[in-house]
Design a protein around this motif. Structure first.
Motif, PDB file in Angstrom:
ATOM      1  N   THR A  55       0.847  -1.186   0.000  1.00 31.42           N
ATOM      2  CA  THR A  55       0.000   0.000   0.000  1.00 31.42           C
ATOM      3  C   THR A  55       0.892   1.248   0.000  1.00 31.42           C
ATOM      4  OG1 THR A  55      -0.113   0.004   2.426  1.00 31.42           O
ATOM      5  CG2 THR A  55      -1.885  -1.125   1.252  1.00 31.42           C
ATOM      6  N   PRO A  56       0.394   2.383  -0.506  1.00 28.67           N
ATOM      7  CA  PRO A  56       1.201   3.606  -0.502  1.00 28.67           C
ATOM      8  C   PRO A  56       1.533   4.059   0.920  1.00 28.67           C
ATOM      9  CG  PRO A  56      -0.659   3.800  -2.002  1.00 28.67           C
ATOM     10  CD  PRO A  56      -0.890   2.559  -1.209  1.00 28.67           C
ATOM     11  N   VAL A  57       2.633   4.755   1.036  1.00 35.39           N
ATOM     12  CA  VAL A  57       3.034   5.349   2.309  1.00 35.39           C
ATOM     13  C   VAL A  57       2.245   6.636   2.518  1.00 35.39           C
ATOM     14  CG1 VAL A  57       4.938   6.457   3.535  1.00 35.39           C
ATOM     15  CG2 VAL A  57       5.340   4.347   2.254  1.00 35.39           C
ATOM     16  N   PHE A  58       1.670   6.796   3.699  1.00 37.32           N
ATOM     17  CA  PHE A  58       1.043   8.076   4.034  1.00 37.32           C
ATOM     18  C   PHE A  58       1.022   8.237   5.541  1.00 37.32           C
ATOM     19  CE2 PHE A  58      -2.334   5.008   3.860  1.00 37.32           C
ATOM     20  CZ  PHE A  58      -3.383   5.434   4.663  1.00 37.32           C
ATOM     21  N   ALA A  59       0.924   9.481   5.976  1.00 36.75           N
ATOM     22  CA  ALA A  59       0.971   9.800   7.404  1.00 36.75           C
ATOM     23  C   ALA A  59       0.015  10.951   7.703  1.00 36.75           C
ATOM     24  CB  ALA A  59       2.393  10.189   7.822  1.00 36.75           C
ATOM     25  N   THR A  60      -0.522  10.939   8.913  1.00 37.86           N
ATOM     26  CA  THR A  60      -1.434  11.990   9.369  1.00 37.86           C
ATOM     27  C   THR A  60      -0.965  12.513  10.717  1.00 37.86           C
ATOM     28  OG1 THR A  60      -3.293  10.926   8.246  1.00 37.86           O
ATOM     29  CG2 THR A  60      -3.828  12.558   9.926  1.00 37.86           C
ATOM     30  N   LEU A  61      -0.937  13.811  10.842  1.00 43.65           N
ATOM     31  CA  LEU A  61      -0.539  14.487  12.076  1.00 43.65           C
ATOM     32  C   LEU A  61      -1.735  15.275  12.592  1.00 43.65           C
ATOM     33  CD1 LEU A  61       1.800  15.599  14.002  1.00 43.65           C
ATOM     34  CD2 LEU A  61       1.987  17.462  12.348  1.00 43.65           C
ATOM     35  N   CYS A  62      -2.053  15.107  13.863  1.00 44.07           N
ATOM     36  CA  CYS A  62      -3.162  15.845  14.467  1.00 44.07           C
ATOM     37  C   CYS A  62      -2.778  16.221  15.881  1.00 44.07           C
ATOM     38  CB  CYS A  62      -4.429  14.978  14.465  1.00 44.07           C
ATOM     39  SG  CYS A  62      -5.901  15.799  15.132  1.00 44.07           S
ATOM     40  N   TRP A  63      -3.035  17.463  16.272  1.00 43.34           N
ATOM     41  CA  TRP A  63      -2.679  17.890  17.619  1.00 43.34           C
ATOM     42  C   TRP A  63      -3.766  18.788  18.200  1.00 43.34           C
ATOM     43  CZ3 TRP A  63      -0.665  19.689  13.138  1.00 43.34           C
ATOM     44  CH2 TRP A  63      -0.601  21.063  12.921  1.00 43.34           C
ATOM     45  N   THR A  64      -3.816  18.786  19.527  1.00 44.12           N
ATOM     46  CA  THR A  64      -4.734  19.661  20.253  1.00 44.12           C
ATOM     47  C   THR A  64      -4.053  21.009  20.406  1.00 44.12           C
ATOM     48  OG1 THR A  64      -5.675  17.778  21.426  1.00 44.12           O
ATOM     49  CG2 THR A  64      -6.061  19.958  22.377  1.00 44.12           C
ATOM     50  N   ASP A  65      -4.605  22.031  19.766  1.00 43.69           N
ATOM     51  CA  ASP A  65      -3.937  23.328  19.717  1.00 43.69           C
ATOM     52  C   ASP A  65      -4.409  24.239  20.838  1.00 43.69           C
ATOM     53  OD1 ASP A  65      -2.073  25.036  18.509  1.00 43.69           O
ATOM     54  OD2 ASP A  65      -3.640  26.093  17.400  1.00 43.69           O
ATOM     55  N   VAL A  66      -3.564  25.190  21.179  1.00 42.59           N
ATOM     56  CA  VAL A  66      -3.914  26.214  22.169  1.00 42.59           C
ATOM     57  C   VAL A  66      -5.108  27.018  21.647  1.00 42.59           C
ATOM     58  CG1 VAL A  66      -3.075  28.268  23.382  1.00 42.59           C
ATOM     59  CG2 VAL A  66      -1.522  26.342  22.938  1.00 42.59           C
ATOM     60  N   ILE A  95       7.390  14.080   4.465  1.00 42.00           N
ATOM     61  CA  ILE A  95       7.991  12.759   4.288  1.00 42.00           C
ATOM     62  C   ILE A  95       9.068  12.872   3.214  1.00 42.00           C
ATOM     63  CG2 ILE A  95       7.605  10.353   3.667  1.00 42.00           C
ATOM     64  CD1 ILE A  95       4.758  10.592   4.599  1.00 42.00           C
ATOM     65  N   THR A  96      10.237  12.327   3.507  1.00 43.57           N
ATOM     66  CA  THR A  96      11.362  12.360   2.573  1.00 43.57           C
ATOM     67  C   THR A  96      11.695  10.951   2.111  1.00 43.57           C
ATOM     68  OG1 THR A  96      12.289  14.305   3.685  1.00 43.57           O
ATOM     69  CG2 THR A  96      13.766  13.058   2.250  1.00 43.57           C
ATOM     70  N   ASP A  97      11.828  10.780   0.813  1.00 41.77           N
ATOM     71  CA  ASP A  97      12.287   9.514   0.239  1.00 41.77           C
ATOM     72  C   ASP A  97      13.805   9.448   0.456  1.00 41.77           C
ATOM     73  OD1 ASP A  97      13.253   7.486  -1.456  1.00 41.77           O
ATOM     74  OD2 ASP A  97      11.641   7.792  -2.901  1.00 41.77           O
ATOM     75  N   ASN A  98      14.246   8.512   1.273  1.00 41.45           N
ATOM     76  CA  ASN A  98      15.666   8.458   1.628  1.00 41.45           C
ATOM     77  C   ASN A  98      16.547   8.093   0.443  1.00 41.45           C
ATOM     78  OD1 ASN A  98      14.772   9.052   4.156  1.00 41.45           O
ATOM     79  ND2 ASN A  98      15.395   7.119   5.112  1.00 41.45           N
ATOM     80  N   ALA A  99      15.978   7.454  -0.582  1.00 39.66           N
ATOM     81  CA  ALA A  99      16.781   7.047  -1.738  1.00 39.66           C
ATOM     82  C   ALA A  99      16.994   8.192  -2.715  1.00 39.66           C
ATOM     83  CB  ALA A  99      16.115   5.868  -2.452  1.00 39.66           C
ATOM     84  N   LYS A 142      -1.903  15.970   6.528  1.00 37.59           N
ATOM     85  CA  LYS A 142      -1.843  14.620   5.973  1.00 37.59           C
ATOM     86  C   LYS A 142      -0.974  14.631   4.725  1.00 37.59           C
ATOM     87  CE  LYS A 142      -4.950  10.767   4.816  1.00 37.59           C
ATOM     88  NZ  LYS A 142      -6.384  10.352   4.700  1.00 37.59           N
ATOM     89  N   VAL A 143      -0.021  13.700   4.677  1.00 35.29           N
ATOM     90  CA  VAL A 143       0.870  13.555   3.525  1.00 35.29           C
ATOM     91  C   VAL A 143       0.627  12.177   2.916  1.00 35.29           C
ATOM     92  CG1 VAL A 143       3.261  13.492   2.721  1.00 35.29           C
ATOM     93  CG2 VAL A 143       2.609  15.057   4.564  1.00 35.29           C
ATOM     94  N   GLU A 144       0.376  12.148   1.621  1.00 39.24           N
ATOM     95  CA  GLU A 144       0.129  10.892   0.918  1.00 39.24           C
ATOM     96  C   GLU A 144       1.068  10.775  -0.277  1.00 39.24           C
ATOM     97  OE1 GLU A 144      -4.164   9.506   0.873  1.00 39.24           O
ATOM     98  OE2 GLU A 144      -4.474  11.677   1.006  1.00 39.24           O
ATOM     99  N   LEU A 145       1.688   9.604  -0.424  1.00 35.92           N
ATOM    100  CA  LEU A 145       2.623   9.345  -1.513  1.00 35.92           C
ATOM    101  C   LEU A 145       1.978   8.357  -2.480  1.00 35.92           C
ATOM    102  CD1 LEU A 145       4.354  10.309   0.967  1.00 35.92           C
ATOM    103  CD2 LEU A 145       6.204   8.940   0.025  1.00 35.92           C
TER     104      LEU A 145
END
Length: 424
Positions: free
Chosen positions: A316-327, A356-360, A391-394
């Motif tokens: 499956t593709p690489v993807f990441a989601t960041l969520c935070w409780t803000d002031v 997200i950085t592709d290390n190659a 959210k970052v999706e590759l």
């Protein structure tokens, strides 16, 4: 939320839960604070401020709820004192997720031009304003979520039509014609997610065995709230601890099914259609010895980036989601004589960045962003300076064994408790 299923057609999402605290909406903020102090994890709020055009069924008349002389109700998209209060409650109780109906204001077009309508005078009383002029806006455009539905740290839910055959493609997800849409005044993504809100069979208060079919974001939201409790229950069974509310929210966004005419988020469906099976699968996989999906909770206290190296499975593709409780942000200051005010000041305090950085190859992938000045445009990629979700999706990450570095960094020294980070 928790109906036991005496009528099996009306079984609640968290039907095994044993206790539901129920209130009317008077004094809701003090009740939320008290319940959160007692360990409350989830609450549902199937109500919203009346704004813009509203048809009073009792008096059989159209009313315009904007300020005297205004042609647009400034409460749409507004970050006011109540919005600030809801963000404050969520910030003070970091495991407590507030689920809020986005509202049913869209497509309330009001009285026809030339027909009699009512609006408020300077004393706040509704008066016969005569024939409606052509210049007063309808509610059928963007930015139709009022006041505290625009809070950063809550889960704001829109309504869509049911999908009897199950989700197969984004075109299956059809927005209810009444469901309010974003953006917020400062361009943040609202609603956050959508759920079925059309002709939902549910318990009603007319009798202990009363049921009825109803529609509204008020029907979509308790389904989302009850479902989010299942994620907390499941995680607790595996870890004997609960997730942060920002993690639950991020997990639901991370696993949502795509909706809308283009990839990524939009101001109608938010991040997409809730998919609880996919969300629970992340918790399962995160608990496995060999993880292809991960949940990480952390806290940033400086501008130094936190990095995580992952290896692509190739499945499956690489993807990441960041969520935070803000002031909480400061409520908007509305000029005394400024008609049709728009609350456009940025409300994000801790501006975190996900990439997200592709290390190659060294290629850097950035998160989805929307343009509030062109709200109908498809999402692009870039620096998100507005939302406390990224959210970052590759799409090109299916090479097995390829390594990627996920970076979470704060532009500014984090204020208060810092940013609470989430990724899958």
């Amino acid at each position: 939320m928790i109906a036991a299923g005496v009528n099996p057609l009306v079984k609640g999402m968290s039907f095994g839960a044993q206790q539901l605290q129920a209130y009317d909406f008077d004094g809701d903020q003090s009740e939320m604070i008290a319940a959160a102090a007692g360990g409350l994890l989830v609450s549902n709020h199937s109500y919203a401020d009346i704004a813009g055009w509203y048809f009073d069924n009792d008096l059989q008349r159209w009313e315009f709820w904007g300020n005297p002389g205004d042609t647009v109700d400034i409460r749409f998209g507004l970050y006011d004192a109540d919005t600030h209060a809801w963000d404050t409650i969520a910030y003070a109780a970091p495991s407590y997720l507030i689920s809020k109906a986005g509202g049913n204001s869209r497509n309330d077009s009001g009285a026809a031009v030339g027909q009699t309508y009512y609006r408020m005078n300077a004393q706040g009383s509704f008066i016969n304003a005569g024939a409606r002029p052509a210049g007063i806006s309808n509610n059928n455009g963007y930015m139709s979520i009022p006041t505290y539905g625009n809070a950063k740290n809550i889960l704001t839910i829109g309504a869509v039509n049911p999908i009897p055959g199950g989700y197969r493609s984004p075109s299956d997800v059809v927005l209810a014609d009444f469901s309010s849409i974003g953006p917020t005044g400062d361009g943040r993504i609202k609603p956050d997610l959508v759920a079925d809100g059309i002709n939902v069979l549910s318990t009603v208060a007319t009798a202990d065995n009363g049921y009825d079919y109803m529609s509204g974001t008020s029907m979509a939201t308790p389904a989302a709230a009850g479902s989010s409790f299942l994620l907390q229950e499941y995680y607790f069974k595996l870890h004997n601890s609960y997730l942060l509310s920002s993690t639950v929210k991020g997990l639901m966004i991370h696993t949502a099914d795509e909706a809308g005419n283009a990839p990524g988020p939009d101001y109608s469906f938010g991040w997409g259609l809730i998919n609880m099976q996919k969300a629970a699968a992340v918790i399962t996989d995160d608990n496995a010895a060999s993880k292809s999906q991960q949940i990480i909770e952390g806290k940033l206290t400086s501008t130094t980036a936190s990095t995580y190296v992952i290896t692509a499975s190739g499945k499956t593709p690489v993807f990441a989601t960041l969520c935070w409780t803000d002031v909480p942000a400061n409520p908007a200051t509305i000029p005394a004589n400024s008609h049709n005010f728009r609350d456009a000041g940025i409300k994000l305090i801790n501006d975190l960045d996900l990439k997200i950085t592709d290390n190659a190859t060294g290629k850097v992938y950035l998160p989805w962003v929307l343009d509030p000045n062109n709200p109908g445009a498809p999402a692009g990629k870039g620096d998100n300076i507005r939302d406390n979700v990224e959210k970052v999706e590759l799409s090109d990450s299916l090479i097995p064994g390829r390594q990627y570095t996920i970076s979470v960094k704060s532009k500014n020294a984090p204020i208060g408790a810092g940013g609470r980070a989430f990724r899958c």
